[in-house]
Structures are given as C-alpha cells and as structure tokens.
Design an enzyme around this catalytic site. Sequence first.
Site, PDB file in Angstrom:
ATOM      1  N   ARG A  46      -6.670  14.070  -8.627  1.00  0.00           N
ATOM      2  CA  ARG A  46      -6.189  12.715  -8.316  1.00  0.00           C
ATOM      3  C   ARG A  46      -5.167  12.268  -9.364  1.00  0.00           C
ATOM      4  NH1 ARG A  46      -9.271   8.812  -9.843  1.00  0.00           N
ATOM      5  NH2 ARG A  46     -11.201   9.682  -9.003  1.00  0.00           N
ATOM      6  N   TYR A  98      10.859  -2.928   6.812  1.00  0.00           N
ATOM      7  CA  TYR A  98       9.980  -2.051   7.582  1.00  0.00           C
ATOM      8  C   TYR A  98       8.730  -2.854   7.969  1.00  0.00           C
ATOM      9  CZ  TYR A  98       6.689   1.638   8.632  1.00  0.00           C
ATOM     10  OH  TYR A  98       5.757   2.409   9.246  1.00  0.00           O
ATOM     11  N   ASP A 170      13.542   0.004  -1.642  1.00  0.00           N
ATOM     12  CA  ASP A 170      13.078   1.028  -0.706  1.00  0.00           C
ATOM     13  C   ASP A 170      14.318   1.818  -0.264  1.00  0.00           C
ATOM     14  OD1 ASP A 170      12.340   2.477   1.573  1.00  0.00           O
ATOM     15  OD2 ASP A 170      10.819   1.004   2.165  1.00  0.00           O
ATOM     16  N   LYS A 195      10.077  10.505   5.991  1.00  0.00           N
ATOM     17  CA  LYS A 195      11.302  10.392   6.763  1.00  0.00           C
ATOM     18  C   LYS A 195      12.289  11.508   6.375  1.00  0.00           C
ATOM     19  CE  LYS A 195       8.975   6.926   8.252  1.00  0.00           C
ATOM     20  NZ  LYS A 195       9.132   5.553   7.819  1.00  0.00           N
TER      21      LYS A 195
HETATM   22  C1  LIG Z   1       8.302   4.537   7.356  1.00  0.00           C
HETATM   23  C2  LIG Z   1       8.743   3.603   6.319  1.00  0.00           C
HETATM   24  C3  LIG Z   1       7.853   3.135   5.344  1.00  0.00           C
HETATM   25  C4  LIG Z   1       6.385   3.510   5.347  1.00  0.00           C
HETATM   26  O1  LIG Z   1       6.206   4.877   5.135  1.00  0.00           O
HETATM   27  P1  LIG Z   1       4.947   5.727   5.716  1.00  0.00           P
HETATM   28  O2  LIG Z   1       5.195   7.073   5.151  1.00  0.00           O
HETATM   29  O3  LIG Z   1       5.010   5.667   7.207  1.00  0.00           O
HETATM   30  O4  LIG Z   1       3.727   5.077   5.188  1.00  0.00           O
HETATM   31  C5  LIG Z   1       8.344   2.295   4.362  1.00  0.00           C
HETATM   32  N1  LIG Z   1       9.640   1.921   4.347  1.00  0.00           N
HETATM   33  C6  LIG Z   1      10.522   2.345   5.277  1.00  0.00           C
HETATM   34  C7  LIG Z   1      11.939   1.904   5.194  1.00  0.00           C
HETATM   35  C8  LIG Z   1      10.106   3.198   6.285  1.00  0.00           C
HETATM   36  O5  LIG Z   1      10.979   3.612   7.208  1.00  0.00           O
END
Ligand SMILES: *Cc1c(COP(=O)(O)O)cnc(C)c1O
Length: 381
Positions: A46, A98, A170, A195
């Site tokens: 962890r 998001y 982000d 992504k």
């Molecule tokens: C998908 C996404 C998230 C969340 O990510 P997960 O891996 O699905 O938990 C956060 N920010 C953006 C811009 C995203 O496209």
Amino acid sequence: MDFETLCVHGQGELYHTTGAVSVPIFQSATFRHPGVGQSTGFDYARLQNPTRASLEQIVAQLEGGTDAIACSTGMAAVTTVMELFAPGDHIIASDDLYGGSHRLFHNISMKNGISFDFVDTAHLERVETLVRAETKALFVETPTNPMMQVTDLAAAARLCKAHGMLLVVDNTFLTPYFQNPLALGADVVVHSGTKFLCGHNDTLAGFLVVADPALSERLRFLYKTTGACLSPFDSWLLIRSIKTLPIRMERQQETAGKIAQWLAGAEKVRQVHYVGLPTHPGYEVSKQQARGFGAMISFVVDQEETAVRLLERLSVIQYAESLGGVESLMTYPMLQTHADVPQAEREAKGITECLLRLSVGLESAEDLIADLAQAMEGDET
Ligand SMILES: *Cc1c(COP(=O)(O)O)cnc(C)c1O
C-alpha cells in the site's frame, strides 16, 4: 532525455538486475526486512511496490515533477487531494468539471465542511472576486470537460501565489505530452490515467504529480492512510501504455483536427467545441501554454433526434463513456458523465440534449468521418 525516450525508458533499471526489458510485475503485498529497523525501501505494497514505483518515476519525469503518486482511479487521486483540506476551508473550482469531480465536491467534500464556489476559470477576474481568507485552492481542468474551456495556467498560478492558494490542475485531456501545468506554476497535477495515459480503454488509474517535496510528503501520508493505490498489474499495463503515448497523441490529435473541420461544415451541426479550431475562444491561450490541442471534441447538433440517431447508428464509433483510448467513443454528457449535475446548472453550461462529446481514437479519419456522415444523414423521407 527527450519526452519520447522517457516514455520508453523512464523507469531506468531501478529494482531488478536481471536485464528484463519489460519491467517485472512484482506481485508481492509485503517485503522482507533485511534486519531489525532495516528496509529495502519496500515494506508493504500500500506504501510502495517496485512495479508501481517504476511507473511513478516515469510519470514524475513526464510531468516535470519530483514525485508522482499512482492511484487506483482518477477519482481516487482527486479524493486524496481533497484530504489536504479541513472543515472551514473554501475552494474555487471550474464550473465545467468532470461529472465525478462535481459529484465528489457536492456530496462528500461539502459534507466534510469544505465550501465551494464554481466559476468559469477562463475568466480569472471572476475567480479573483471570489477569493477570501479561507480560500485554500483553485481547482481547474483545462480544457474542461465537456465544454473545452481553456484557462490561462500561468496567470492562474500567479493569482494563487498572490493569495497563498494551491493551484490544482486536472491535466487528463492533454496529458504531459501536450501540457505541463507544473512548469506553468501549478502545485498539483491530477490525472485520470484511465484515459490517454492508459489509452486502450482497458484499465483504470489515476495520478497526482507535484514538484514540492513537502507537498509530496503530505500527499504520500494521505495516500498510505486512505489506501488508494494502483495494483502491480495495472501499474505494468500503464508502463506499457505510456511507451506509445507520443505517437498515439499525435495521430489522435491529427484525426481530431480533420473531424472537427468536417463537423464545422456539417449541415446538422450548430457548433463545434475543439480547442484546435482558430475560432475557439481558448485557441490563443492554448497555443501559448500547450504543445497541442488534444483529441477531444464536443459539438451541438440541431435537435435531440439527431443526437439520438447518431448514438444509435454509429458503428465504428462506439456509444460509451470514457475517452482517450484507441477506440473512438461518443458520449452523451447529459445522460452519462453529467447525469448527476442538476438540470438547470447543466443547461446553463450548455450541456443539453443536443450536446455530444467525441473522443477520437486511432481508426482512420476517413472511416470515422464516413461513420458520422451515415449516422447523421438518417431517413427523414
Ligand atoms: C475520467 C476523468 C476523471 C476521473 O477518472 P477515473 O479514472 O474515471 O476515476 C477525472 N477527471 C477527468 C477530466 C476525467 O475525464
């Protein structure tokens, strides 16, 4: 080393001496101590795992950070960041986020005593008017999901510095291949590794990247305490994926540019939001702070029926949530990513029954455009 080389070799030969060209999957939850009070650097998975540490070293270098923390999902990464704050703290965030981050802030962070203001951070003067003594951070996506608004990151960083606030960015949509928020003054970079970094629609992951060692220490403490870590196998999949990040981003962007142009001329399309179109309001800022525009497009069609017909008739492009993978995906933000955002708020942002979001993959531009054309034409006779 150049970015492309770091993507392939950025892990070095940290934790093994066998000469294995692929980083081994260290499927071990715990690690033997060489002596009392001694550690190999790995105690319990962890906290640290060698496969995950290899991945973290790559991502830290790609983002220009001193530390990258690999989390089980993007939302686990955002949740860990939010643990930096305490009841009474105030945060300013993009009003086009998001949907999962929106849900986290409204349902969990607020319950924990953190208050928010949501604003279009493309207009930093509006952000400044919301700053107060308790304001601890500015949380932005750029470009935003799904409206593709662009925030001037260097100016946002100056604003945050002047008010003693953290700038959290982000960077999921552009990835470090196109944009490095830390170099522009951000304090924390968040990624949904699910992504583009993973890029194959097959693994969930998240990252936090920082330059400041003190901030890294605070986040590492929260991470080991809350347990949001990425598994060794998923870490290995991400290491493998990142090797092709530059060529995927280049091709997906090139195809996205062609599709955005085609959409802009399509009869049933009213508006195209793609940062790479010179008509996009964020085009100039984007050219200054990023090396590319990415492969995400959203667009507005003439009526709900057209949107529904597209989703039901597309065949190469799949109707599914998520983005950034080799498979092109069409998302209906209103019913999917942003279903939990209240209707009035959603519509005020332009997330209506006519808005669609397209993540452009690695299929040929010709096939993708032909697919859009056949699905859009329909049979109105
Ligand atoms: C998908 C996404 C998230 C969340 O990510 P997960 O891996 O699905 O938990 C956060 N920010 C953006 C811009 C995203 O496209």
